[in-house]
Design an enzyme around this catalytic site. Structure first.
Site, PDB file in Angstrom:
ATOM      1  N   ASP A 138      40.065  51.140  42.011  1.00  0.00           N
ATOM      2  CA  ASP A 138      39.796  52.524  41.631  1.00  0.00           C
ATOM      3  C   ASP A 138      38.315  52.675  41.283  1.00  0.00           C
ATOM      4  OD1 ASP A 138      40.049  55.147  40.871  1.00  0.00           O
ATOM      5  OD2 ASP A 138      41.213  54.749  39.058  1.00  0.00           O
ATOM      6  N   ASP A 162      35.489  54.305  43.957  1.00  0.00           N
ATOM      7  CA  ASP A 162      34.834  55.560  43.569  1.00  0.00           C
ATOM      8  C   ASP A 162      33.318  55.373  43.472  1.00  0.00           C
ATOM      9  OD1 ASP A 162      37.050  57.135  43.655  1.00  0.00           O
ATOM     10  OD2 ASP A 162      37.467  57.064  41.515  1.00  0.00           O
ATOM     11  N   LYS A 214      38.509  39.055  38.482  1.00  0.00           N
ATOM     12  CA  LYS A 214      37.857  38.568  37.254  1.00  0.00           C
ATOM     13  C   LYS A 214      38.555  37.259  36.895  1.00  0.00           C
ATOM     14  CE  LYS A 214      34.901  39.151  33.835  1.00  0.00           C
ATOM     15  NZ  LYS A 214      33.427  39.251  33.986  1.00  0.00           N
ATOM     16  N   ASP A 260      32.473  42.721  37.701  1.00  0.00           N
ATOM     17  CA  ASP A 260      31.235  43.233  37.103  1.00  0.00           C
ATOM     18  C   ASP A 260      30.056  42.989  38.043  1.00  0.00           C
ATOM     19  OD1 ASP A 260      31.900  40.571  36.476  1.00  0.00           O
ATOM     20  OD2 ASP A 260      30.640  40.519  34.695  1.00  0.00           O
ATOM     21  N   TYR A 294      48.050  50.072  35.928  1.00  0.00           N
ATOM     22  CA  TYR A 294      48.435  51.490  35.965  1.00  0.00           C
ATOM     23  C   TYR A 294      49.955  51.657  35.932  1.00  0.00           C
ATOM     24  CZ  TYR A 294      43.620  52.838  37.203  1.00  0.00           C
ATOM     25  OH  TYR A 294      42.268  53.049  37.204  1.00  0.00           O
TER      26      TYR A 294
HETATM   27 MG   LIG Z   1      29.477  40.986  32.989  1.00  0.00          MG
HETATM   28 MG   LIG Z   2      39.593  57.203  41.116  1.00  0.00          MG
END
Ligand SMILES: [Mg+2]
Ligand SMILES: [Mg+2]
Lengths: 354, 354
Positions: free
Chosen positions: A245, A249, A189, A221, A142
């Site tokens: 984020d 959420d 990851k 994931d 970000y």
């Molecule tokens: Mg995957």
């Molecule tokens: Mg958010």
């Protein structure tokens, strides 16, 4: 304890819910013999109206001088729906986080037994869920370098992390785990990303200083699946900005009542506490806004200063209100209780259990 | 129609579930008068055992010469749990995707009425869910430049996309929406990321050529919430590689039966079809593995070649098996039906409804 608390009510329902949080802090002062000094300043749309700036210098200085900031909410359709608006209310909060160096976002995810029916998940999956997400807030993709070639056909964003950025939030997360159930899950990851491998290396190393905390790892994931399949496996979740984020959420909706969720944004010198809900302008001034998230953000403020008993007194008063059905209509459409009444009830029920 | 199909059974339960998919394709050939030619080749751990290479040149050439690849599964604990292993089974699949230029991953998310009780979500939320995720598979941060400074204290990954990479998958997604319910949702983070803004610009432009398709946008953090809160709002979801990895894995669990989910990986010259489940080595050779995901990947193969009736015949036979309880024990612990029996039942029930 003496605390200087900056109050930033902001827009929409911000002022009315913040008022209830202050009532509760005042009840804590009285019950536990503390002295909190409150100073208020404008932020967001109301600050733009007054000064043209969503974060006036005076407001920023007040926050810098305070021990902590209690924040209401921000945003007004007058600016949000105007594509030509040059200053937007949200810029006030982003700038404030940056200026105060608030690099850690803390999001507790907790299911209230009385509200479990509101969850989109089945009761047997969500029952007992109680974890906290530590999300890095000022680094990663970000804030990394953004590029667009001249033709406008190739765009890129850089996700960069330094050891220092990772270690400062990792220490906060390990300490939180020590005060909870001694489990920390790093979400990354690392099978694909170099930045994730640095996170894993640094967090593993720091983990050696917290031998009582069990450290495990989850690819992002897989984490997105586990939040739905088995949210009870989590105690403290630590992750970088973008993953945090998304996961926080996602996790915010599994409890079924976003109007109850508080958050903290923490730096080395300062900290800000706020509900995760928005300014909900349609409800402004109608005495229907749910004050619980704001009240629980005051409880997080107290915990930040190690006032655990005091925070527990607020939480218990909130639980009592929920159990007795002293709630705003968003939680029970048959309820006639308003924002003020719920705030009064909770403040009146703050007692010292010792 | 004549089709050359490369069969890559792979490891674990791959061969036995793939066998059932082939049975069903053979039933389709007979029922609908097509001629499919099957050629088999090793990939994964079994290919490492034979040749030292998880994707032998001969296997790759066979796939390149074929119209489509039907894939079983890949992975063996013998390699996966050995940190010193230099070649890993998974490299075979990654290299195959790359060599075949498979830039789009397609993941249907569908809830089977008979299995709705297995979902972690409440029935009223998940009932009727039927959408498809189009995930970009060969670009973005997973393939961008990775850096680590000499001291090992700063790491970065670059997320880069070009107009061309976006437009080729966008066309596939819009076409899919035209064949479905005419709705496309682009998931991005355009309020923060330059690459997301390019996605939004390119997809919006391409959308003008598909006026019948309603295009909307969702930030990825909101999408992670909406998948749980209201999965019925989606028809076709289009997104970049990392977001697609997270959202499609999250979506894969809401139906409650990961053993039924198939996927396609599509390029301009070739396409590969596989179940999303792994090689499940503990079940190998026990005749207990659920063949439905593999059988449904064969249905996706047929749809790829516009054989919609034929694919529907497979899907209806699968529905019949589920309704009659002709399922493996993972779906019904009281069931005694094995992999082969379920495969036979589905193949035997493939009929031409015309
Ligand atoms: Mg995957
Ligand atoms: Mg958010």
């Amino acid at each position: 304890m003496n605390l200087n608390i900056a109050l930033l009510p902001g827009d929409g329902i911000g002022p009315e819910v913040l008022n209830q949080a202050v009532k509760c802090l005042q009840a804590v002062e009285e019950t536990f013999n503390h002295t909190f000094v409150y100073k208020e300043a404008p932020v967001g749309a109301i600050a733009i109206d007054k000064t043209g700036n969503p974060l006036p210098d005076k407001t920023l200085q007040l926050c810098k001088d305070a021990d902590a900031v209690l924040f209401g909410s921000i945003g007004d359709p007058k600016y949000d729906n105007d594509p030509k608006a040059k200053v937007r209310p949200e810029q006030g909060l982003l700038k404030l986080r940056k200026e105060l160096g608030l690099y850690t976002n803390v999001r507790p995810v907790k299911v209230f037994p009385t509200l479990i029916g509101k969850s989109p998940l089945k009761e047997e999956i969500i029952s007992g869920t109680d974890f906290t997400i530590y999300r890095e807030l000022t680094g990663g993709i970000y804030f990394g370098e953004k590029k667009l070639n001249e033709e406008g056909t190739i765009a890129s964003d850089l996700c960069e992390y330094s050891e220092k950025e990772i270690s400062r939030i990792a220490h906060l997360a390990f300490k939180a785990a020590k005060n909870r159930r001694n489990k920390l899950t790093l979400v990354d990851k690392a099978n694909v990303l170099e930045s994730s491998r640095l996170w894993r290396k640094v967090v593993t190393k720091i983990g050696e200083s917290y031998p009582e905390v069990e450290l495990d790892f989850l690819f992002v994931d897989n984490a997105a699946m586990q939040v739905i399949l088995n949210p009870n496996q989590f105690d403290v979740v630590l992750t970088e900005n973008l993953f945090g984020d998304i996961i926080s959420d996602e996790a915010s909706v599994i409890g079924g009542s976003i109007g109850l969720l508080a958050s903290a944004s923490i730096g080395d010198e300062n900290a800000l506490f706020e509900p995760i809900h928005g300014s909900y302008p349609q409800a402004k001034g109608k005495d229907i806004a749910n004050p619980v998230a704001s009240i629980l953000s005051a409880a997080m403020l107290l915990e930040h200063f190690q006032l655990f008993e005091e925070a527990m007194a607020i939480r218990e008063a909130v639980d009592k209100a929920l159990q007795k059905g002293i709630v705003t209509p968003d939680l029970d459409e048959k309820s006639n209780f308003g924002t003020n009444h719920v705030g009064d009830f909770i403040a009146d029920n703050i007692v010292d259990n010792d």
